[in-house]
Design a protein around this motif. Structure first.
Motif, PDB file in Angstrom:
ATOM      1  N   ARG A  28      -5.705  16.917 -10.204  1.00 35.47           N
ATOM      2  CA  ARG A  28      -5.440  15.868 -10.343  1.00 35.47           C
ATOM      3  C   ARG A  28      -5.586  15.890  -7.898  1.00 35.47           C
ATOM      4  O   ARG A  28      -5.866  16.857  -7.367  1.00 35.47           O
ATOM      5  CB  ARG A  28      -3.608  15.830 -10.125  1.00 35.47           C
ATOM      6  N   LYS A  29      -6.242  14.576  -7.605  1.00 37.04           N
ATOM      7  CA  LYS A  29      -6.158  15.040  -5.747  1.00 37.04           C
ATOM      8  C   LYS A  29      -5.327  15.195  -5.076  1.00 37.04           C
ATOM      9  O   LYS A  29      -4.500  14.035  -5.079  1.00 37.04           O
ATOM     10  CB  LYS A  29      -7.410  13.875  -5.775  1.00 37.04           C
ATOM     11  N   PRO A  30      -5.154  15.927  -4.367  1.00 35.88           N
ATOM     12  CA  PRO A  30      -4.039  15.916  -2.904  1.00 35.88           C
ATOM     13  C   PRO A  30      -3.611  14.634  -2.294  1.00 35.88           C
ATOM     14  O   PRO A  30      -4.979  13.721  -2.283  1.00 35.88           O
ATOM     15  CB  PRO A  30      -4.522  16.872  -2.428  1.00 35.88           C
ATOM     16  N   PRO A  31      -2.049  14.037  -2.100  1.00 41.71           N
ATOM     17  CA  PRO A  31      -2.320  12.539  -1.364  1.00 41.71           C
ATOM     18  C   PRO A  31      -3.232  12.782   0.107  1.00 41.71           C
ATOM     19  O   PRO A  31      -3.016  14.478   0.636  1.00 41.71           O
ATOM     20  CB  PRO A  31      -0.986  12.405  -1.256  1.00 41.71           C
ATOM     21  N   GLY A  32      -3.904  12.363   0.503  1.00 41.66           N
ATOM     22  CA  GLY A  32      -4.354  12.268   2.271  1.00 41.66           C
ATOM     23  C   GLY A  32      -3.293  11.258   2.826  1.00 41.66           C
ATOM     24  O   GLY A  32      -1.858  11.143   2.860  1.00 41.66           O
ATOM     25  N   ILE A  33      -3.807  11.786   4.338  1.00 37.79           N
ATOM     26  CA  ILE A  33      -2.849  11.242   5.473  1.00 37.79           C
ATOM     27  C   ILE A  33      -2.326   9.714   5.624  1.00 37.79           C
ATOM     28  O   ILE A  33      -1.042   9.486   5.567  1.00 37.79           O
ATOM     29  CB  ILE A  33      -3.365  12.122   7.287  1.00 37.79           C
ATOM     30  N   ASP A  34      -3.011   8.716   4.818  1.00 39.19           N
ATOM     31  CA  ASP A  34      -2.624   7.542   5.062  1.00 39.19           C
ATOM     32  C   ASP A  34      -1.478   7.753   3.909  1.00 39.19           C
ATOM     33  O   ASP A  34      -1.186   6.479   4.268  1.00 39.19           O
ATOM     34  CB  ASP A  34      -3.473   7.039   4.661  1.00 39.19           C
ATOM     35  N   ASP A  35      -1.937   7.929   2.917  1.00 41.22           N
ATOM     36  CA  ASP A  35      -0.985   8.526   2.173  1.00 41.22           C
ATOM     37  C   ASP A  35       0.696   8.574   2.367  1.00 41.22           C
ATOM     38  O   ASP A  35       0.903   8.074   2.333  1.00 41.22           O
ATOM     39  CB  ASP A  35      -0.916   9.091   0.126  1.00 41.22           C
ATOM     40  N   VAL A  36       0.412   9.749   2.737  1.00 37.59           N
ATOM     41  CA  VAL A  36       1.970  10.677   3.139  1.00 37.59           C
ATOM     42  C   VAL A  36       2.369   9.043   4.784  1.00 37.59           C
ATOM     43  O   VAL A  36       3.406   9.314   4.052  1.00 37.59           O
ATOM     44  CB  VAL A  36       1.810  11.697   3.544  1.00 37.59           C
ATOM     45  N   VAL A  37       1.288   8.484   5.068  1.00 40.92           N
ATOM     46  CA  VAL A  37       2.188   7.885   6.462  1.00 40.92           C
ATOM     47  C   VAL A  37       2.452   6.467   5.969  1.00 40.92           C
ATOM     48  O   VAL A  37       3.779   6.210   5.850  1.00 40.92           O
ATOM     49  CB  VAL A  37       1.381   7.535   7.473  1.00 40.92           C
ATOM     50  N   GLN A  38       1.619   5.779   4.823  1.00 37.93           N
ATOM     51  CA  GLN A  38       2.197   4.845   4.335  1.00 37.93           C
ATOM     52  C   GLN A  38       3.701   4.867   3.553  1.00 37.93           C
ATOM     53  O   GLN A  38       5.065   4.251   3.810  1.00 37.93           O
ATOM     54  CB  GLN A  38       1.460   4.536   3.274  1.00 37.93           C
ATOM     55  N   LEU A  39       3.881   5.622   2.906  1.00 40.51           N
ATOM     56  CA  LEU A  39       5.205   6.327   2.245  1.00 40.51           C
ATOM     57  C   LEU A  39       6.232   6.085   2.959  1.00 40.51           C
ATOM     58  O   LEU A  39       6.966   5.535   3.155  1.00 40.51           O
ATOM     59  CB  LEU A  39       4.550   7.731   0.923  1.00 40.51           C
ATOM     60  N   VAL A  40       6.215   7.640   3.894  1.00 42.49           N
ATOM     61  CA  VAL A  40       7.347   7.253   5.391  1.00 42.49           C
ATOM     62  C   VAL A  40       7.410   6.396   5.271  1.00 42.49           C
ATOM     63  O   VAL A  40       8.793   5.956   5.582  1.00 42.49           O
ATOM     64  CB  VAL A  40       6.465   8.596   6.229  1.00 42.49           C
ATOM     65  N   ALA A  41       6.289   5.352   6.262  1.00 45.19           N
ATOM     66  CA  ALA A  41       6.782   4.283   6.880  1.00 45.19           C
ATOM     67  C   ALA A  41       7.578   3.026   6.222  1.00 45.19           C
ATOM     68  O   ALA A  41       8.937   2.460   7.067  1.00 45.19           O
ATOM     69  CB  ALA A  41       5.508   3.482   7.692  1.00 45.19           C
ATOM     70  N   LYS A  42       7.156   2.982   4.211  1.00 38.48           N
ATOM     71  CA  LYS A  42       8.359   2.068   3.929  1.00 38.48           C
ATOM     72  C   LYS A  42       9.247   2.729   4.147  1.00 38.48           C
ATOM     73  O   LYS A  42      10.483   2.629   3.807  1.00 38.48           O
ATOM     74  CB  LYS A  42       7.463   2.082   2.824  1.00 38.48           C
TER      75      LYS A  42
END
Length: 133
Positions: free
Chosen positions: A36-50
């Protein structure tokens, strides 16, 4: 996200003990996790923003220190350091900040997690979502 099903031939399944089957399943799960590829910074930011009800661009570029934006930014930075394979210098640059802020964010998030049960639950939910990304 799709789940990966593994089929064990019937003859082999009959020969396996429950312990052997459990070990096989554990090994397969570890192999899947390793691929599994780890999440990227964009993925983390999108999730936290939501989760915090703010725009991702505000987390990344705003200079505001007001709630909930500052908390969302700190949580995003801390989770980026925890879940991505990106160095603290790169995380800081991504957020337009100094590297020292990444350490500070990690400390602040840890402190709040230890003292605020509601915040701890929110972080646990975010971590669970990031683990399956």
């Amino acid at each position: 996200m799709s789940s990966t099903a593994v089929r064990i031939p019937l003859g082999l399944a009959q020969m396996m003990t429950a312990r052997d089957a459990l070990e096989t399943v554990k090994q397969i799960n570890e192999e899947i996790k390793a691929r599994r590829k780890p999440p990227g910074i964009d993925d983390v930011v999108q999730l936290v923003a939501k989760e915090f009800g703010v725009r991702p661009t505000m987390i990344l570029r705003s200079r505001s220190r007001h709630e909930p934006l500052a908390t969302a930014r700190f949580v995003a930075i801390a989770l980026c350091l925890e879940f991505t394979l990106v160095h603290a210098l790169e995380v800081a640059a991504w957020f337009g900040r100094e590297r020292s802020l990444t350490s500070y964010a990690r400390i602040k998030v840890k402190d709040r997690e230890e003292t605020e049960p509601e915040f701890k639950a929110k972080l646990a939910a975010l971590r669970a979502k990031l683990e399956v990304m």
